[in-house]
Motif scaffolding. Sequence first.
Motif, PDB file in Angstrom:
ATOM      1  N   ASN A 138       0.839  -1.186   0.000  1.00 30.04           N
ATOM      2  CA  ASN A 138       0.000   0.000   0.000  1.00 30.04           C
ATOM      3  C   ASN A 138       0.881   1.245   0.000  1.00 30.04           C
ATOM      4  OD1 ASN A 138      -2.744   1.066   0.160  1.00 30.04           O
ATOM      5  ND2 ASN A 138      -2.159   1.864   2.165  1.00 30.04           N
ATOM      6  N   PRO A 140      -0.279   4.857  -1.055  1.00 25.63           N
ATOM      7  CA  PRO A 140      -1.226   5.807  -1.644  1.00 25.63           C
ATOM      8  C   PRO A 140      -0.591   7.102  -2.119  1.00 25.63           C
ATOM      9  CG  PRO A 140      -1.505   5.661   0.748  1.00 25.63           C
ATOM     10  CD  PRO A 140      -0.592   4.556   0.352  1.00 25.63           C
ATOM     11  N   ASN A 146      -5.668   3.523  -2.213  1.00 16.56           N
ATOM     12  CA  ASN A 146      -5.439   3.133  -0.830  1.00 16.56           C
ATOM     13  C   ASN A 146      -6.219   1.869  -0.502  1.00 16.56           C
ATOM     14  OD1 ASN A 146      -4.536   3.652   1.963  1.00 16.56           O
ATOM     15  ND2 ASN A 146      -6.717   4.007   2.344  1.00 16.56           N
ATOM     16  N   ASN A 166       2.826  -1.197   4.563  1.00 12.87           N
ATOM     17  CA  ASN A 166       2.130   0.078   4.485  1.00 12.87           C
ATOM     18  C   ASN A 166       3.124   1.223   4.403  1.00 12.87           C
ATOM     19  OD1 ASN A 166      -0.123   1.750   4.360  1.00 12.87           O
ATOM     20  ND2 ASN A 166      -0.110   2.116   6.561  1.00 12.87           N
ATOM     21  N   SER A 168       3.029   4.750   4.232  1.00 12.23           N
ATOM     22  CA  SER A 168       2.175   5.920   4.421  1.00 12.23           C
ATOM     23  C   SER A 168       2.646   6.670   5.658  1.00 12.23           C
ATOM     24  CB  SER A 168       0.721   5.485   4.611  1.00 12.23           C
ATOM     25  OG  SER A 168      -0.085   6.573   5.003  1.00 12.23           O
ATOM     26  N   GLN A 173      -3.159   4.468  10.230  1.00 17.00           N
ATOM     27  CA  GLN A 173      -3.646   3.404   9.349  1.00 17.00           C
ATOM     28  C   GLN A 173      -2.920   2.090   9.627  1.00 17.00           C
ATOM     29  OE1 GLN A 173      -2.869   3.610   5.052  1.00 17.00           O
ATOM     30  NE2 GLN A 173      -5.004   3.041   4.719  1.00 17.00           N
TER      31      GLN A 173
END
Length: 297
Positions: A138, A140, A146, A166, A168, A173
């Motif tokens: 992920n 984004p 996302n 992830n 991010s 999150q």
Amino acid sequence: MKIEELIGVIPPIITPVDDNENVDVEGLKRVIDHVVDGGVHGVFVLGSNGEFYALDNENQKLAVETTVKHVNGKVPVYAGTGEITTKACVKAVQMAEDAGADAMSVLTPMFINPSEKEMYAHFETIAKATSLPILLYNNPGKTTNNISVSMLKRLAEIDNIIGIKNTSLDFSQTVEYIDATRDNDTFEVLSGTDYYIYATLMYGGVGCVAGTANVAPRLVSDIYDKFVVGDYKGAMKSQFDLVPLRKAYNFGSFPVVMKDCLNLMGLNVGHPVKPIGHCSEEKMEDLKKVLADLDLI
């Protein structure tokens, strides 16, 4: 590959290229030796730091085959794909499986914006097309797509989807990902943002895919290795020591900085793929200071 092997520090290794922007096999071997000797727990080829987007199918295959052969079973090998279409991703994972990779990392599509229903079907189809374990990716900020917490919970139920990286700056999150999958013994969460390695471990994550581990594999590995033996103070010190190197990402256009660092360290990994260029002379001097402070040059 067993779920228990999805742990620790997994560098998304840079891809050295020659003057024609094809994979430099000997340079790639030097990078692999550097990170493995630095104590990492896996090697991730064709990640975003590896300029996957700049390599044609032939070069991607060469990069995976070279990595699998040179790692020679010392640590698991993860191969990445960031193809836009489901069909192209299926072809990429099947190539990686044939090349002997231990697992596959699949990025959310870029440029297009699939609905959640379409995104779920995308990953489900890819997972069913291979026996390899799948690590979701992920990011984004790069793809504009996302993976929501609710969709992740559903994807984590697919047998060979074993985890997510992830990337991010929204750490909440990552916390929600961990919370949503706490009861799933066959799914794990990894940090993809090098500022948050220690924090991810504290919340129950199992490791990181860390671009800085290209340059400072021992330092990044120390965060994990010290944490798992209960040396939390030492792990946190290593995390803070890493911050200047992570901040140096801003010294040039992504993903050149880790490549420039390795060149300054004498690994001779060549140029970034155009249109990306090297850091400016001024920023190179700043990079030298960061590396000197870490005793890397």
